[in-house]
Design an enzyme around this catalytic site. Structure first.
Site, PDB file in Angstrom:
ATOM      1  N   GLY A  67      -9.553   1.832  -8.674  1.00 59.90           N
ATOM      2  CA  GLY A  67      -9.448   3.231  -8.297  1.00 59.90           C
ATOM      3  C   GLY A  67      -8.070   3.592  -7.776  1.00 59.90           C
ATOM      4  N   GLY A 107      -5.285   2.489  -9.037  1.00 59.22           N
ATOM      5  CA  GLY A 107      -4.362   2.562 -10.147  1.00 59.22           C
ATOM      6  C   GLY A 107      -4.319   1.249 -10.908  1.00 59.22           C
ATOM      7  N   VAL A 132      -2.085  -2.505 -11.741  1.00 53.57           N
ATOM      8  CA  VAL A 132      -1.058  -3.471 -11.335  1.00 53.57           C
ATOM      9  C   VAL A 132      -0.494  -4.132 -12.592  1.00 53.57           C
ATOM     10  CG1 VAL A 132      -0.545  -5.547 -10.016  1.00 53.57           C
ATOM     11  CG2 VAL A 132      -2.213  -3.906  -9.139  1.00 53.57           C
ATOM     12  N   LYS A 174       2.421  -2.319  -8.445  1.00 46.86           N
ATOM     13  CA  LYS A 174       1.229  -1.478  -8.316  1.00 46.86           C
ATOM     14  C   LYS A 174       1.620  -0.008  -8.484  1.00 46.86           C
ATOM     15  CE  LYS A 174      -1.844  -2.065  -4.914  1.00 46.86           C
ATOM     16  NZ  LYS A 174      -2.468  -1.940  -3.561  1.00 46.86           N
ATOM     17  N   ASP A 195     -10.418  -4.362   5.300  1.00 51.24           N
ATOM     18  CA  ASP A 195     -10.927  -4.592   3.945  1.00 51.24           C
ATOM     19  C   ASP A 195     -10.726  -6.042   3.530  1.00 51.24           C
ATOM     20  OD1 ASP A 195     -12.287  -3.708   1.718  1.00 51.24           O
ATOM     21  OD2 ASP A 195     -10.493  -3.000   0.668  1.00 51.24           O
TER      22      ASP A 195
END
Length: 581
Positions: free
Chosen positions: A280, A282, A284, A299, A394
Protein backbone atom coordinates in the site's frame (compact mmCIF):
# COMPACT_ATOMS: atom_id res chain seq x y z
CA UNK A 1 -25.59 20.48 -22.55
CA UNK A 2 -26.00 18.06 -25.44
CA UNK A 3 -26.97 14.48 -24.71
CA UNK A 4 -24.19 12.09 -23.77
CA UNK A 5 -23.70 8.53 -24.94
CA UNK A 6 -21.15 7.23 -22.42
CA UNK A 7 -19.96 7.58 -18.80
CA UNK A 8 -16.83 5.96 -17.35
CA UNK A 9 -15.99 6.25 -13.63
CA UNK A 10 -12.95 4.94 -11.72
CA UNK A 11 -14.73 4.47 -8.39
CA UNK A 12 -12.59 5.53 -5.44
CA UNK A 13 -9.66 6.36 -7.72
CA UNK A 14 -8.11 9.03 -9.85
CA UNK A 15 -8.47 9.71 -13.57
CA UNK A 16 -6.99 6.90 -15.67
CA UNK A 17 -7.02 5.72 -19.27
CA UNK A 18 -7.56 2.03 -20.04
CA UNK A 19 -7.62 0.73 -23.61
CA UNK A 20 -8.13 4.27 -24.96
CA UNK A 21 -11.10 4.82 -22.62
CA UNK A 22 -10.72 7.56 -20.02
CA UNK A 23 -12.29 6.87 -16.63
CA UNK A 24 -13.13 9.95 -14.58
CA UNK A 25 -11.76 10.40 -11.08
CA UNK A 26 -14.00 9.62 -8.11
CA UNK A 27 -12.17 10.11 -4.82
CA UNK A 28 -14.47 12.42 -2.86
CA UNK A 29 -14.65 11.45 0.80
CA UNK A 30 -18.19 10.49 1.75
CA UNK A 31 -19.72 10.74 5.20
CA UNK A 32 -22.82 9.28 6.89
CA UNK A 33 -25.08 11.03 4.35
CA UNK A 34 -23.36 12.36 1.24
CA UNK A 35 -24.40 13.51 -2.21
CA UNK A 36 -21.56 14.34 -4.59
CA UNK A 37 -22.10 15.61 -8.12
CA UNK A 38 -19.59 15.73 -10.94
CA UNK A 39 -20.33 17.21 -14.38
CA UNK A 40 -22.65 14.53 -15.70
CA UNK A 41 -22.75 11.94 -12.93
CA UNK A 42 -23.17 11.80 -9.16
CA UNK A 43 -23.21 9.40 -6.25
CA UNK A 44 -24.98 9.24 -2.92
CA UNK A 45 -23.76 7.27 0.08
CA UNK A 46 -25.67 6.63 3.30
CA UNK A 47 -25.11 4.74 6.51
CA UNK A 48 -22.61 4.59 9.36
CA UNK A 49 -20.10 1.80 9.87
CA UNK A 50 -20.37 -0.02 13.19
CA UNK A 51 -17.10 1.45 14.41
CA UNK A 52 -16.77 5.16 15.12
CA UNK A 53 -13.11 4.93 14.13
CA UNK A 54 -13.78 3.40 10.72
CA UNK A 55 -11.49 4.81 8.00
CA UNK A 56 -13.02 6.66 5.07
CA UNK A 57 -14.97 4.83 2.41
CA UNK A 58 -12.31 4.82 -0.28
CA UNK A 59 -10.35 1.60 -0.17
CA UNK A 60 -6.78 1.62 -1.44
CA UNK A 61 -5.20 -1.71 -2.29
CA UNK A 62 -2.41 -2.41 0.18
CA UNK A 63 -1.27 -5.92 -0.53
CA UNK A 64 -0.65 -6.11 -4.27
CA UNK A 65 -2.96 -9.12 -4.65
CA UNK A 66 -4.61 -7.93 -7.89
CA UNK A 67 -2.58 -8.74 -10.99
CA UNK A 68 -4.04 -7.66 -14.32
CA UNK A 69 -2.36 -7.31 -17.68
CA UNK A 70 -1.98 -3.84 -19.17
CA UNK A 71 -3.46 -0.69 -17.70
CA UNK A 72 -6.58 -2.36 -16.29
CA UNK A 73 -4.93 -2.80 -12.89
CA UNK A 74 -5.54 0.93 -12.33
CA UNK A 75 -9.28 0.21 -12.18
CA UNK A 76 -8.88 -2.25 -9.31
CA UNK A 77 -6.24 -0.50 -7.21
CA UNK A 78 -8.98 1.56 -5.56
CA UNK A 79 -12.63 0.96 -4.80
CA UNK A 80 -15.51 2.78 -3.18
CA UNK A 81 -17.20 1.29 -0.13
CA UNK A 82 -20.43 2.16 1.61
CA UNK A 83 -21.79 1.00 4.97
CA UNK A 84 -25.37 0.63 3.78
CA UNK A 85 -26.43 2.18 0.48
CA UNK A 86 -24.42 3.47 -2.49
CA UNK A 87 -26.09 4.86 -5.61
CA UNK A 88 -24.50 6.21 -8.79
CA UNK A 89 -26.45 8.43 -11.20
CA UNK A 90 -25.65 9.34 -14.81
CA UNK A 91 -27.36 12.49 -16.16
CA UNK A 92 -28.03 13.99 -19.58
CA UNK A 93 -27.82 10.68 -21.38
CA UNK A 94 -29.38 10.27 -24.80
CA UNK A 95 -32.40 8.01 -24.70
CA UNK A 96 -31.06 4.70 -25.95
CA UNK A 97 -30.15 1.14 -24.97
CA UNK A 98 -26.86 1.04 -23.08
CA UNK A 99 -24.31 -1.57 -22.10
CA UNK A 100 -23.45 -1.20 -18.41
CA UNK A 101 -20.23 -2.82 -17.20
CA UNK A 102 -19.70 -3.04 -13.44
CA UNK A 103 -16.10 -3.80 -12.47
CA UNK A 104 -15.48 -5.61 -9.17
CA UNK A 105 -12.47 -7.10 -7.34
CA UNK A 106 -12.41 -8.12 -3.67
CA UNK A 107 -9.32 -6.30 -2.40
CA UNK A 108 -10.15 -6.22 1.30
CA UNK A 109 -10.22 -9.97 1.93
CA UNK A 110 -7.51 -12.45 0.96
CA UNK A 111 -7.06 -16.03 -0.25
CA UNK A 112 -4.29 -16.88 2.21
CA UNK A 113 -4.36 -18.50 5.64
CA UNK A 114 -4.84 -15.26 7.58
CA UNK A 115 -7.91 -14.12 9.44
CA UNK A 116 -8.88 -11.80 6.58
CA UNK A 117 -9.55 -14.83 4.35
CA UNK A 118 -12.62 -15.65 6.45
CA UNK A 119 -14.55 -12.49 5.52
CA UNK A 120 -17.63 -12.59 3.24
CA UNK A 121 -19.09 -9.50 1.54
CA UNK A 122 -22.69 -9.88 0.30
CA UNK A 123 -24.87 -7.19 -1.25
CA UNK A 124 -27.55 -6.57 -3.90
CA UNK A 125 -27.35 -4.54 -7.12
CA UNK A 126 -30.28 -2.67 -8.71
CA UNK A 127 -30.20 -0.89 -12.07
CA UNK A 128 -33.09 1.42 -12.98
CA UNK A 129 -34.93 0.06 -9.97
CA UNK A 130 -34.70 -3.57 -11.10
CA UNK A 131 -32.77 -6.06 -8.99
CA UNK A 132 -30.02 -7.43 -11.24
CA UNK A 133 -27.86 -9.18 -8.62
CA UNK A 134 -29.08 -10.70 -5.36
CA UNK A 135 -26.74 -11.79 -2.55
CA UNK A 136 -23.79 -10.94 -4.76
CA UNK A 137 -20.42 -12.13 -3.41
CA UNK A 138 -17.51 -10.71 -5.43
CA UNK A 139 -14.96 -13.25 -4.23
CA UNK A 140 -17.27 -16.20 -4.92
CA UNK A 141 -18.29 -14.98 -8.38
CA UNK A 142 -14.71 -14.19 -9.42
CA UNK A 143 -13.24 -17.41 -8.05
CA UNK A 144 -11.09 -15.80 -5.36
CA UNK A 145 -9.95 -12.59 -3.73
CA UNK A 146 -8.06 -10.11 -5.86
CA UNK A 147 -9.50 -11.48 -9.10
CA UNK A 148 -11.29 -8.90 -11.27
CA UNK A 149 -14.75 -9.67 -12.60
CA UNK A 150 -16.97 -7.59 -14.89
CA UNK A 151 -20.76 -7.97 -14.76
CA UNK A 152 -22.42 -6.78 -17.99
CA UNK A 153 -26.03 -5.60 -18.32
CA UNK A 154 -28.20 -4.18 -21.08
CA UNK A 155 -30.22 -1.21 -19.81
CA UNK A 156 -32.75 1.10 -21.42
CA UNK A 157 -32.64 4.85 -20.69
CA UNK A 158 -35.85 6.73 -21.52
CA UNK A 159 -35.64 9.90 -19.43
CA UNK A 160 -31.96 10.80 -19.75
CA UNK A 161 -31.03 9.37 -16.33
CA UNK A 162 -29.42 6.08 -15.28
CA UNK A 163 -29.46 4.85 -11.68
CA UNK A 164 -27.21 2.07 -10.30
CA UNK A 165 -27.88 1.15 -6.68
CA UNK A 166 -25.70 -1.06 -4.47
CA UNK A 167 -27.38 -2.11 -1.22
CA UNK A 168 -26.08 -4.05 1.75
CA UNK A 169 -28.81 -6.40 2.97
CA UNK A 170 -27.28 -7.22 6.35
CA UNK A 171 -25.69 -10.47 5.19
CA UNK A 172 -22.11 -11.75 5.30
CA UNK A 173 -19.49 -10.94 7.93
CA UNK A 174 -19.07 -7.60 9.69
CA UNK A 175 -15.94 -8.05 11.82
CA UNK A 176 -13.39 -9.97 9.74
CA UNK A 177 -10.53 -9.22 9.73
CA UNK A 178 -11.66 -6.27 11.84
CA UNK A 179 -14.82 -4.51 12.86
CA UNK A 180 -16.73 -2.64 10.15
CA UNK A 181 -15.53 -4.61 7.12
CA UNK A 182 -18.74 -5.05 5.13
CA UNK A 183 -21.04 -3.27 2.71
CA UNK A 184 -21.10 -2.89 -1.07
CA UNK A 185 -17.87 -2.35 -2.98
CA UNK A 186 -17.42 -1.18 -6.58
CA UNK A 187 -14.17 -0.65 -8.51
CA UNK A 188 -15.32 0.99 -11.75
CA UNK A 189 -18.44 1.71 -13.82
CA UNK A 190 -18.63 1.92 -17.61
CA UNK A 191 -21.81 2.97 -19.42
CA UNK A 192 -21.76 2.98 -23.22
CA UNK A 193 -24.30 3.32 -26.05
CA UNK A 194 -23.06 0.63 -28.51
CA UNK A 195 -25.15 2.06 -31.34
CA UNK A 196 -23.75 5.57 -31.05
CA UNK A 197 -21.65 6.90 -33.94
CA UNK A 198 -19.91 10.28 -33.60
CA UNK A 199 -21.20 12.87 -36.10
CA UNK A 200 -19.26 13.27 -39.32
CA UNK A 201 -16.86 16.14 -39.65
CA UNK A 202 -18.44 17.44 -42.89
CA UNK A 203 -20.28 20.78 -42.86
CA UNK A 204 -19.52 24.48 -43.00
CA UNK A 205 -15.86 25.37 -43.23
CA UNK A 206 -14.11 27.55 -40.66
CA UNK A 207 -11.79 30.21 -41.99
CA UNK A 208 -8.07 29.77 -41.56
CA UNK A 209 -7.83 32.88 -39.39
CA UNK A 210 -10.67 31.74 -37.15
CA UNK A 211 -9.16 28.27 -36.80
CA UNK A 212 -5.79 29.78 -35.91
CA UNK A 213 -7.42 31.91 -33.23
CA UNK A 214 -9.26 28.93 -31.77
CA UNK A 215 -6.10 26.83 -31.70
CA UNK A 216 -4.06 29.62 -30.10
CA UNK A 217 -6.70 30.25 -27.46
CA UNK A 218 -7.13 26.57 -26.67
CA UNK A 219 -3.37 26.10 -26.45
CA UNK A 220 -2.98 29.02 -24.03
CA UNK A 221 -5.83 27.77 -21.86
CA UNK A 222 -4.40 24.26 -21.85
CA UNK A 223 -0.94 25.48 -20.87
CA UNK A 224 -2.44 27.55 -18.05
CA UNK A 225 -4.45 24.62 -16.70
CA UNK A 226 -1.47 22.26 -16.99
CA UNK A 227 0.70 24.83 -15.20
CA UNK A 228 -1.75 25.17 -12.33
CA UNK A 229 -2.12 21.39 -12.08
CA UNK A 230 1.66 20.92 -12.15
CA UNK A 231 2.17 23.44 -9.35
CA UNK A 232 -0.54 21.90 -7.18
CA UNK A 233 0.61 18.33 -7.68
CA UNK A 234 4.34 18.93 -7.56
CA UNK A 235 5.61 22.13 -5.97
CA UNK A 236 2.75 22.41 -3.50
CA UNK A 237 3.46 18.84 -2.41
CA UNK A 238 7.16 19.62 -2.10
CA UNK A 239 6.31 22.61 0.12
CA UNK A 240 4.03 20.44 2.24
CA UNK A 241 6.72 17.77 2.65
CA UNK A 242 9.32 20.38 3.57
CA UNK A 243 6.94 21.86 6.13
CA UNK A 244 6.41 18.48 7.74
CA UNK A 245 10.11 17.65 7.72
CA UNK A 246 11.49 20.92 8.99
CA UNK A 247 8.58 22.47 10.83
CA UNK A 248 8.80 20.75 14.18
CA UNK A 249 11.12 19.75 16.96
CA UNK A 250 13.17 16.89 15.59
CA UNK A 251 15.16 18.36 12.73
CA UNK A 252 18.70 18.90 13.92
CA UNK A 253 21.54 16.79 12.57
CA UNK A 254 19.74 15.47 9.49
CA UNK A 255 22.60 14.14 7.39
CA UNK A 256 20.70 12.29 4.71
CA UNK A 257 21.85 12.51 1.15
CA UNK A 258 19.44 14.44 -1.07
CA UNK A 259 18.99 12.74 -4.45
CA UNK A 260 17.49 14.37 -7.51
CA UNK A 261 14.72 12.64 -9.43
CA UNK A 262 17.12 12.27 -12.36
CA UNK A 263 19.58 10.40 -10.12
CA UNK A 264 16.80 8.13 -8.84
CA UNK A 265 15.69 7.39 -12.40
CA UNK A 266 19.24 6.39 -13.33
CA UNK A 267 19.51 4.15 -10.26
CA UNK A 268 16.35 2.24 -11.12
CA UNK A 269 16.52 2.28 -14.92
CA UNK A 270 13.67 4.78 -14.91
CA UNK A 271 11.69 2.57 -12.50
CA UNK A 272 11.79 -0.33 -14.94
CA UNK A 273 14.29 -2.38 -12.98
CA UNK A 274 13.83 -5.30 -10.58
CA UNK A 275 10.99 -4.93 -8.09
CA UNK A 276 11.86 -6.08 -4.58
CA UNK A 277 8.41 -5.59 -3.07
CA UNK A 278 5.03 -3.93 -3.40
CA UNK A 279 2.38 -2.79 -0.95
CA UNK A 280 0.00 0.00 0.00
CA UNK A 281 2.98 2.32 0.56
CA UNK A 282 4.13 1.84 -3.05
CA UNK A 283 6.88 -0.17 -4.75
CA UNK A 284 10.47 -0.99 -3.73
CA UNK A 285 12.97 -1.23 -6.60
CA UNK A 286 16.51 -2.54 -6.70
CA UNK A 287 18.84 0.30 -7.63
CA UNK A 288 22.51 0.78 -8.36
CA UNK A 289 24.41 3.67 -6.82
CA UNK A 290 27.25 4.19 -9.28
CA UNK A 291 29.41 6.60 -7.26
CA UNK A 292 29.77 4.10 -4.42
CA UNK A 293 29.43 0.96 -6.55
CA UNK A 294 26.69 -0.44 -4.31
CA UNK A 295 23.19 -1.77 -4.78
CA UNK A 296 20.38 -0.08 -2.86
CA UNK A 297 16.67 -0.46 -2.20
CA UNK A 298 14.58 2.42 -3.56
CA UNK A 299 11.12 2.89 -2.05
CA UNK A 300 8.78 4.95 -4.25
CA UNK A 301 5.84 6.09 -2.14
CA UNK A 302 2.50 5.62 -3.91
CA UNK A 303 0.64 8.82 -4.68
CA UNK A 304 -2.52 6.95 -3.71
CA UNK A 305 -1.20 6.33 -0.18
CA UNK A 306 -3.27 8.57 2.09
CA UNK A 307 -0.61 8.58 4.81
CA UNK A 308 2.26 8.88 2.33
CA UNK A 309 3.58 12.29 3.37
CA UNK A 310 3.38 11.58 7.11
CA UNK A 311 4.99 8.15 6.81
CA UNK A 312 7.70 9.51 4.52
CA UNK A 313 8.40 12.35 6.95
CA UNK A 314 8.40 9.95 9.90
CA UNK A 315 11.02 7.75 8.21
CA UNK A 316 13.20 10.73 7.30
CA UNK A 317 12.98 12.46 10.68
CA UNK A 318 13.39 9.39 12.86
CA UNK A 319 15.53 6.79 11.14
CA UNK A 320 17.98 9.42 9.82
CA UNK A 321 18.92 10.15 13.46
CA UNK A 322 19.49 6.51 14.34
CA UNK A 323 22.74 4.57 13.99
CA UNK A 324 22.74 0.96 15.03
CA UNK A 325 23.99 -2.24 13.45
CA UNK A 326 20.56 -3.84 13.75
CA UNK A 327 18.58 -1.07 12.06
CA UNK A 328 18.21 -0.78 8.30
CA UNK A 329 20.24 2.23 7.19
CA UNK A 330 18.46 5.04 5.37
CA UNK A 331 20.93 6.44 2.83
CA UNK A 332 18.99 9.26 1.23
CA UNK A 333 15.74 10.83 0.15
CA UNK A 334 14.07 12.59 -2.74
CA UNK A 335 10.93 14.73 -2.73
CA UNK A 336 10.72 16.40 -6.09
CA UNK A 337 7.97 17.00 -8.67
CA UNK A 338 5.37 15.21 -6.59
CA UNK A 339 7.51 12.13 -5.93
CA UNK A 340 8.38 10.83 -2.44
CA UNK A 341 11.33 8.44 -2.54
CA UNK A 342 13.56 6.83 0.09
CA UNK A 343 16.87 5.06 -0.55
CA UNK A 344 18.02 2.32 1.85
CA UNK A 345 20.88 -0.09 2.10
CA UNK A 346 20.00 -3.28 0.23
CA UNK A 347 19.35 -6.31 2.41
CA UNK A 348 20.56 -9.28 0.38
CA UNK A 349 18.41 -11.93 2.03
CA UNK A 350 15.09 -10.11 2.01
CA UNK A 351 12.72 -10.32 5.01
CA UNK A 352 12.27 -12.86 7.78
CA UNK A 353 8.72 -13.77 6.80
CA UNK A 354 9.85 -15.14 3.43
CA UNK A 355 11.85 -17.81 5.30
CA UNK A 356 9.46 -18.60 8.12
CA UNK A 357 6.20 -18.67 6.17
CA UNK A 358 6.92 -18.78 2.44
CA UNK A 359 9.39 -21.66 2.25
CA UNK A 360 12.34 -19.72 0.83
CA UNK A 361 14.92 -21.85 2.64
CA UNK A 362 15.07 -23.37 6.11
CA UNK A 363 16.68 -21.19 8.76
CA UNK A 364 18.74 -23.21 11.21
CA UNK A 365 18.15 -22.84 14.92
CA UNK A 366 21.44 -21.02 15.40
CA UNK A 367 20.41 -18.40 12.83
CA UNK A 368 16.93 -18.05 14.36
CA UNK A 369 18.22 -17.52 17.89
CA UNK A 370 20.70 -14.93 16.63
CA UNK A 371 17.87 -13.11 14.80
CA UNK A 372 15.94 -12.79 18.06
CA UNK A 373 19.04 -11.44 19.81
CA UNK A 374 19.57 -8.92 16.99
CA UNK A 375 15.95 -7.76 17.15
CA UNK A 376 16.14 -7.38 20.94
CA UNK A 377 19.32 -5.33 20.55
CA UNK A 378 17.62 -3.01 18.04
CA UNK A 379 14.61 -2.54 20.30
CA UNK A 380 16.79 -1.80 23.33
CA UNK A 381 18.54 0.92 21.32
CA UNK A 382 15.20 2.45 20.28
CA UNK A 383 13.69 2.36 23.77
CA UNK A 384 16.64 3.14 26.01
CA UNK A 385 19.78 4.45 24.34
CA UNK A 386 18.74 7.54 22.38
CA UNK A 387 17.89 11.11 23.37
CA UNK A 388 14.26 10.19 22.77
CA UNK A 389 12.39 6.93 23.13
CA UNK A 390 11.35 5.64 19.69
CA UNK A 391 8.16 3.58 19.55
CA UNK A 392 8.30 1.50 16.38
CA UNK A 393 4.61 0.45 16.44
CA UNK A 394 4.92 -2.08 13.59
CA UNK A 395 7.36 -4.81 14.64
CA UNK A 396 6.57 -7.90 12.57
CA UNK A 397 8.36 -10.59 10.57
CA UNK A 398 8.05 -8.76 7.24
CA UNK A 399 9.78 -5.67 8.72
CA UNK A 400 12.79 -7.66 9.92
CA UNK A 401 15.35 -7.67 7.13
CA UNK A 402 18.28 -10.05 6.73
CA UNK A 403 21.67 -9.11 5.29
CA UNK A 404 24.03 -11.40 3.38
CA UNK A 405 25.19 -12.99 6.66
CA UNK A 406 21.63 -13.32 8.00
CA UNK A 407 22.15 -10.58 10.55
CA UNK A 408 18.74 -9.12 11.36
CA UNK A 409 17.92 -5.43 10.95
CA UNK A 410 14.65 -3.76 11.86
CA UNK A 411 13.18 -1.53 9.16
CA UNK A 412 10.09 0.46 8.10
CA UNK A 413 9.72 3.37 10.53
CA UNK A 414 6.70 4.84 8.76
CA UNK A 415 4.49 4.42 11.85
CA UNK A 416 7.20 5.16 14.41
CA UNK A 417 6.78 7.93 16.98
CA UNK A 418 9.15 9.85 19.27
CA UNK A 419 8.27 10.26 22.95
CA UNK A 420 10.12 11.44 26.02
CA UNK A 421 11.74 8.71 28.07
CA UNK A 422 9.74 9.80 31.11
CA UNK A 423 6.45 9.52 29.23
CA UNK A 424 7.24 6.48 27.07
CA UNK A 425 3.72 6.21 25.67
CA UNK A 426 1.55 8.06 23.22
CA UNK A 427 -2.18 8.01 22.56
CA UNK A 428 -2.91 7.86 18.85
CA UNK A 429 -5.40 6.29 16.51
CA UNK A 430 -4.99 2.56 16.04
CA UNK A 431 -1.94 1.80 13.91
CA UNK A 432 0.15 -1.27 13.30
CA UNK A 433 -0.47 -4.77 12.00
CA UNK A 434 -3.27 -6.96 13.23
CA UNK A 435 -1.79 -10.02 14.84
CA UNK A 436 1.08 -8.10 16.40
CA UNK A 437 -0.98 -5.44 18.17
CA UNK A 438 -1.11 -5.53 21.94
CA UNK A 439 -4.64 -5.76 23.44
CA UNK A 440 -4.42 -2.30 25.02
CA UNK A 441 -3.55 -0.78 21.62
CA UNK A 442 -6.65 -2.30 20.10
CA UNK A 443 -8.87 -0.96 22.86
CA UNK A 444 -7.34 2.45 23.48
CA UNK A 445 -4.97 3.32 20.65
CA UNK A 446 -2.17 3.98 23.17
CA UNK A 447 1.24 2.89 21.95
CA UNK A 448 4.02 2.30 24.48
CA UNK A 449 7.25 0.44 25.11
CA UNK A 450 5.10 -2.40 26.40
CA UNK A 451 3.14 -2.61 23.14
CA UNK A 452 6.41 -2.83 21.18
CA UNK A 453 7.52 -5.60 23.55
CA UNK A 454 4.24 -7.42 22.86
CA UNK A 455 4.96 -7.34 19.11
CA UNK A 456 8.49 -8.59 19.81
CA UNK A 457 6.99 -11.50 21.76
CA UNK A 458 4.74 -12.49 18.87
CA UNK A 459 7.74 -12.51 16.50
CA UNK A 460 9.74 -14.59 19.00
CA UNK A 461 6.99 -17.22 19.10
CA UNK A 462 6.72 -17.22 15.30
CA UNK A 463 10.47 -17.83 15.01
CA UNK A 464 10.36 -20.70 17.50
CA UNK A 465 7.23 -22.32 16.06
CA UNK A 466 7.77 -21.56 12.36
CA UNK A 467 4.19 -20.38 11.75
CA UNK A 468 2.15 -17.20 11.66
CA UNK A 469 0.39 -15.79 14.68
CA UNK A 470 -2.84 -17.20 13.31
CA UNK A 471 -3.22 -20.15 10.95
CA UNK A 472 -6.76 -21.13 10.04
CA UNK A 473 -5.57 -24.43 8.53
CA UNK A 474 -5.03 -25.86 12.02
CA UNK A 475 -7.69 -27.25 14.30
CA UNK A 476 -9.58 -24.62 16.28
CA UNK A 477 -7.51 -24.86 19.46
CA UNK A 478 -4.29 -24.22 17.52
CA UNK A 479 -5.43 -21.38 15.26
CA UNK A 480 -4.18 -18.53 17.51
CA UNK A 481 -0.47 -19.09 18.09
CA UNK A 482 -0.32 -17.31 21.46
CA UNK A 483 -3.21 -19.29 22.97
CA UNK A 484 -1.85 -22.58 21.63
CA UNK A 485 1.67 -22.05 23.02
CA UNK A 486 0.27 -20.99 26.40
CA UNK A 487 -1.94 -24.08 26.55
CA UNK A 488 1.08 -26.26 25.75
CA UNK A 489 3.03 -24.53 28.51
CA UNK A 490 0.20 -25.16 30.98
CA UNK A 491 0.17 -28.82 29.95
CA UNK A 492 3.95 -29.04 30.50
CA UNK A 493 4.46 -29.89 26.82
CA UNK A 494 6.06 -26.62 25.77
CA UNK A 495 8.63 -28.09 23.39
CA UNK A 496 5.83 -29.74 21.38
CA UNK A 497 5.24 -26.38 19.68
CA UNK A 498 8.78 -26.17 18.24
CA UNK A 499 8.91 -25.84 14.46
CA UNK A 500 8.65 -29.41 13.10
CA UNK A 501 10.71 -28.36 10.06
CA UNK A 502 13.73 -28.19 12.37
CA UNK A 503 13.41 -31.96 12.93
CA UNK A 504 14.46 -31.54 16.58
CA UNK A 505 17.77 -29.97 15.51
CA UNK A 506 17.81 -27.24 18.12
CA UNK A 507 19.19 -26.48 21.57
CA UNK A 508 16.33 -27.51 23.87
CA UNK A 509 17.35 -25.07 26.60
CA UNK A 510 17.46 -22.15 24.17
CA UNK A 511 14.16 -23.18 22.60
CA UNK A 512 12.42 -23.35 25.98
CA UNK A 513 13.95 -20.03 26.99
CA UNK A 514 12.75 -18.33 23.82
CA UNK A 515 9.21 -19.70 24.19
CA UNK A 516 9.05 -18.55 27.81
CA UNK A 517 10.27 -15.08 26.82
CA UNK A 518 7.69 -14.96 24.04
CA UNK A 519 4.85 -15.77 26.44
CA UNK A 520 6.16 -13.27 28.98
CA UNK A 521 6.20 -10.52 26.36
CA UNK A 522 2.64 -11.28 25.14
CA UNK A 523 1.11 -11.23 28.60
CA UNK A 524 -2.38 -9.69 28.15
CA UNK A 525 -1.71 -7.23 30.98
CA UNK A 526 1.00 -4.78 29.93
CA UNK A 527 2.08 -4.26 33.55
CA UNK A 528 3.29 -7.87 33.71
CA UNK A 529 5.40 -7.69 30.56
CA UNK A 530 9.17 -7.31 30.84
CA UNK A 531 11.17 -4.35 29.63
CA UNK A 532 13.39 -5.07 26.66
CA UNK A 533 16.37 -4.86 29.05
CA UNK A 534 14.91 -7.68 31.20
CA UNK A 535 14.15 -9.65 28.05
CA UNK A 536 17.77 -9.48 26.91
CA UNK A 537 19.04 -10.56 30.32
CA UNK A 538 16.90 -13.70 30.26
CA UNK A 539 17.70 -14.33 26.59
CA UNK A 540 21.42 -14.28 27.45
CA UNK A 541 20.83 -16.53 30.49
CA UNK A 542 21.91 -13.71 32.81
CA UNK A 543 18.65 -13.72 34.79
CA UNK A 544 16.16 -16.39 35.87
CA UNK A 545 13.25 -17.34 33.63
CA UNK A 546 9.90 -15.72 34.37
CA UNK A 547 7.23 -17.48 36.42
CA UNK A 548 4.03 -17.49 34.39
CA UNK A 549 0.54 -18.75 35.27
CA UNK A 550 -0.32 -22.09 33.71
CA UNK A 551 -3.52 -20.61 32.26
CA UNK A 552 -3.35 -17.59 30.04
CA UNK A 553 -4.79 -14.56 31.86
CA UNK A 554 -7.78 -12.75 30.41
CA UNK A 555 -7.18 -9.29 28.98
CA UNK A 556 -9.15 -6.38 30.42
CA UNK A 557 -10.19 -3.31 28.46
CA UNK A 558 -11.18 0.26 29.10
CA UNK A 559 -14.90 0.15 28.41
CA UNK A 560 -14.97 3.88 27.62
CA UNK A 561 -12.88 3.39 24.50
CA UNK A 562 -14.51 2.11 21.32
CA UNK A 563 -12.36 -0.54 19.70
CA UNK A 564 -12.39 -1.71 16.13
CA UNK A 565 -11.83 -5.25 17.37
CA UNK A 566 -14.41 -6.87 19.55
CA UNK A 567 -12.87 -9.97 21.08
CA UNK A 568 -10.29 -10.32 23.82
CA UNK A 569 -8.07 -12.19 21.34
CA UNK A 570 -6.50 -9.75 18.88
CA UNK A 571 -7.64 -10.37 15.31
CA UNK A 572 -4.67 -11.78 13.45
CA UNK A 573 -3.79 -11.13 9.83
CA UNK A 574 -0.96 -9.82 7.69
CA UNK A 575 -2.69 -6.54 6.90
CA UNK A 576 -1.08 -3.28 7.96
CA UNK A 577 -3.57 -0.64 9.00
CA UNK A 578 -3.31 3.05 9.62
CA UNK A 579 -6.40 4.91 10.70
CA UNK A 580 -6.07 8.50 9.42
CA UNK A 581 -5.40 11.05 12.10
Amino acid sequence: MSSLHFVHINCGGRITTVNDTTYEADYDQAGPSTFYRSTNWAFSSTGIFLSDDRPDDILVLNNGQVSVDGDEEELYTNARLAPSSLTYYAFCLANATYTVNLHFAEIQFTDDQTYSSLGRRIFDVYIQGKQELKDFNIEEEAGGAGIPIVKKFTVNVSDGTLEIHFRWAGKGTTSMPERSIYGPLISAISVLDPGYKPPSKSGGRISTATMAGIVAGATSATLLIVGIFWWNCCYKLDDEVSGVLFGDEFQNGMELRKFSLVQIAKMTNNFNGEKLGKGGFGVVYKGYLRDSDTYVAVKRISKASKQGIKEYASEVKIISQLRHKNLVKLIGQCHEKGELILVYELMANSSLDSYLFKGKTLLTWEVRFKIVQDLASALFYLHEEGDHCVLHRDIKASNIMLDSSFNAKLGDFGLARLVDHEKASQTTHLAGTLGYLAPECVSSGKASKESDVYSFGVVALEIACGRRSIESKYEESQVPLVAWVWDSYGSQRLLDVADPKLSMNFDAKQMECLLMIGLWCVHPDQHFRPSIRQTIQVLNFEAPWPKLPSTRPTATYNAQITSEIQTSEPCFSDMSIMVPR
